[in-house]
Design an enzyme around this catalytic site. Structure first.
Site, short mmCIF file in Angstrom:
data_model
loop_
_atom_site.label_atom_id
_atom_site.label_comp_id
_atom_site.label_asym_id
_atom_site.label_seq_id
_atom_site.Cartn_x
_atom_site.Cartn_y
_atom_site.Cartn_z
N TYR A 33 96.02 10.93 -37.31
CA TYR A 33 96.98 10.05 -37.97
C TYR A 33 97.50 10.71 -39.24
O TYR A 33 96.96 11.71 -39.70
CB TYR A 33 96.36 8.69 -38.28
CG TYR A 33 95.36 8.68 -39.42
CD1 TYR A 33 94.09 9.21 -39.26
CD2 TYR A 33 95.69 8.14 -40.65
CE1 TYR A 33 93.18 9.21 -40.30
CE2 TYR A 33 94.78 8.13 -41.70
CZ TYR A 33 93.52 8.66 -41.51
OH TYR A 33 92.63 8.67 -42.55
N LYS A 149 92.55 15.30 -39.61
CA LYS A 149 92.76 13.89 -39.99
C LYS A 149 92.61 13.01 -38.75
O LYS A 149 93.58 12.49 -38.19
CB LYS A 149 94.13 13.73 -40.68
CG LYS A 149 94.18 12.48 -41.56
CD LYS A 149 95.35 12.54 -42.49
CE LYS A 149 95.65 11.21 -43.17
NZ LYS A 149 94.60 10.67 -44.01
N GLU A 182 84.53 14.66 -51.49
CA GLU A 182 85.77 13.88 -51.67
C GLU A 182 85.41 12.40 -51.52
O GLU A 182 84.26 12.06 -51.28
CB GLU A 182 86.83 14.30 -50.65
CG GLU A 182 86.41 14.06 -49.21
CD GLU A 182 87.45 14.49 -48.19
OE1 GLU A 182 88.64 14.58 -48.53
OE2 GLU A 182 87.05 14.73 -47.03
N LEU A 207 89.32 16.96 -46.55
CA LEU A 207 90.67 16.95 -45.98
C LEU A 207 91.60 17.57 -47.02
O LEU A 207 91.53 17.23 -48.21
CB LEU A 207 91.11 15.50 -45.71
CG LEU A 207 92.51 15.40 -45.12
CD1 LEU A 207 92.51 15.81 -43.65
CD2 LEU A 207 93.05 13.98 -45.26
#
Ligand code: PLP
Length: 285
Positions: A33, A149, A182, A207
């Site tokens: 996505y 992702k 993250e 990411l």
């Protein structure tokens, strides 16, 4: 106003929009996505989001469903039909529909494409940024390919819920070496007392955020020193400032980590400045 979604060729009321129960996205999280911010009805950093989409698809050997120019038209149309001025547009591509079997369908099936969009409340986001948000730390619980992702977000869901349960806004992952990687849905940054801006290198373990990439350019133009390296929760607690970045929040100042105030416990001036400057550097079209 009813909301409109695009599903495999049709624009439909969200309440009627549906995918096949044998869609591999639904059964195996076999899909990817992207989320783009919408400002003034326009998509922010669309080319970079599409480059990352294509990379995610390639890594998973899912075909690109259509020309990127066609995807752009569809995404713009969903934004238009939902009359979004400020908000986000969500694009999901899955491997497609096939009888349930772990291996890829053979022959190939057509990838499924879903696009939705929603308005965000600008004033509410701005007020949150002016208050700042709290983060907790949690053990990294994801597969190593977090550079893709993927829609397989259960670990991120659990981390975010853990944050909520503890009265915080976001969870920062800490890897087995004790370094922050993250957030559950954002990149993590700190600013040292001597003004160096630190974020983990995007080479592995995170990411590669589009907002992060634009911020690297903003930092250079403001002549702020960037260090792409690991940092610990302790270094974060001792930092002058911290913030998170993502397409839906741009820059959100962080005021505490695991209950320890960062700096003076208020949003830092640099984080707020980066938030303010961001859209001057982003591609908006
Ligand atoms: N890291 C994770 C795990 C994310 O889910 C996201 C965004 O959803 C980001 C980082 C930030 O990426 P971007 O700036 O492209 O939104």
């Amino acid at each position: 106003m009813s909301r409109i979604a695009y599903v495999n060729g049709l624009y439909q009321n969200l309440s009627d929009a549906a995918v096949n129960v044998e869609d591999r996205g639904y059964q195996f999280a076999d899909g990817v996505y992207e989320v783009c911010e919408i400002v003034g009805g326009k998509m922010v950093d669309f080319p970079r989001h599409m480059a990352r989409l294509e990379r995610s698809l390639r890594e998973l050997r899912i075909a690109t469903p259509m020309a990127l120019t066609s995807l752009k038209v569809i995404m713009q149309e969903v934004v238009r039909r939902n009359r979004i001025s400020y908000g986000i547009v969500y694009l999901q591509v899955t491997r497609g529909v096939a009888h349930r079997d772990h291996g890829f369908p053979s022959p190939d099936v057509k990838p499924s494409v879903v696009v939705t969009a929603k308005s965000l409340n600008f004033a509410k986001n701005q007020a949150a940024a002016e208050r700042g948000v709290k983060v907790i730390t949690t053990a990294e619980n994801r597969w190593p390919r977090v550079d893709i992702k993927s829609v397989g977000l259960l670990p991120n869901v659990l981390a975010r819920q853990e944050a909520r349960d503890k009265g915080a806004y976001e969870a920062w992952y800490v890897d087995d070496k004790g370094f922050v990687t993250e957030g559950a849905s954002c990149n993590a940054w700190i600013i040292t007392k001597d003004g160096r801006v630190i974020t983990k290198s995007a080479e592995r373990g995170i990411l590669s955020g589009i907002t992060r990439a634009v911020l690297v350019e903003v930092l250079a133009s403001l002549q702020l020193k960037l260090e792409e390296r690991n940092f610990t929760p302790k270094e974060a607690a001792d930092a002058a400032e911290a913030f998170v970045s993502s397409a839906s929040q741009i820059v959100m100042p962080v005021i505490s980590i695991d209950g320890n105030p960062i700096g003076n416990g208020k949003p830092g001036p640099t984080a707020l400045r980066l938030r303010q400057e961001f859209h001057k550097f982003a591609d908006i079209a």
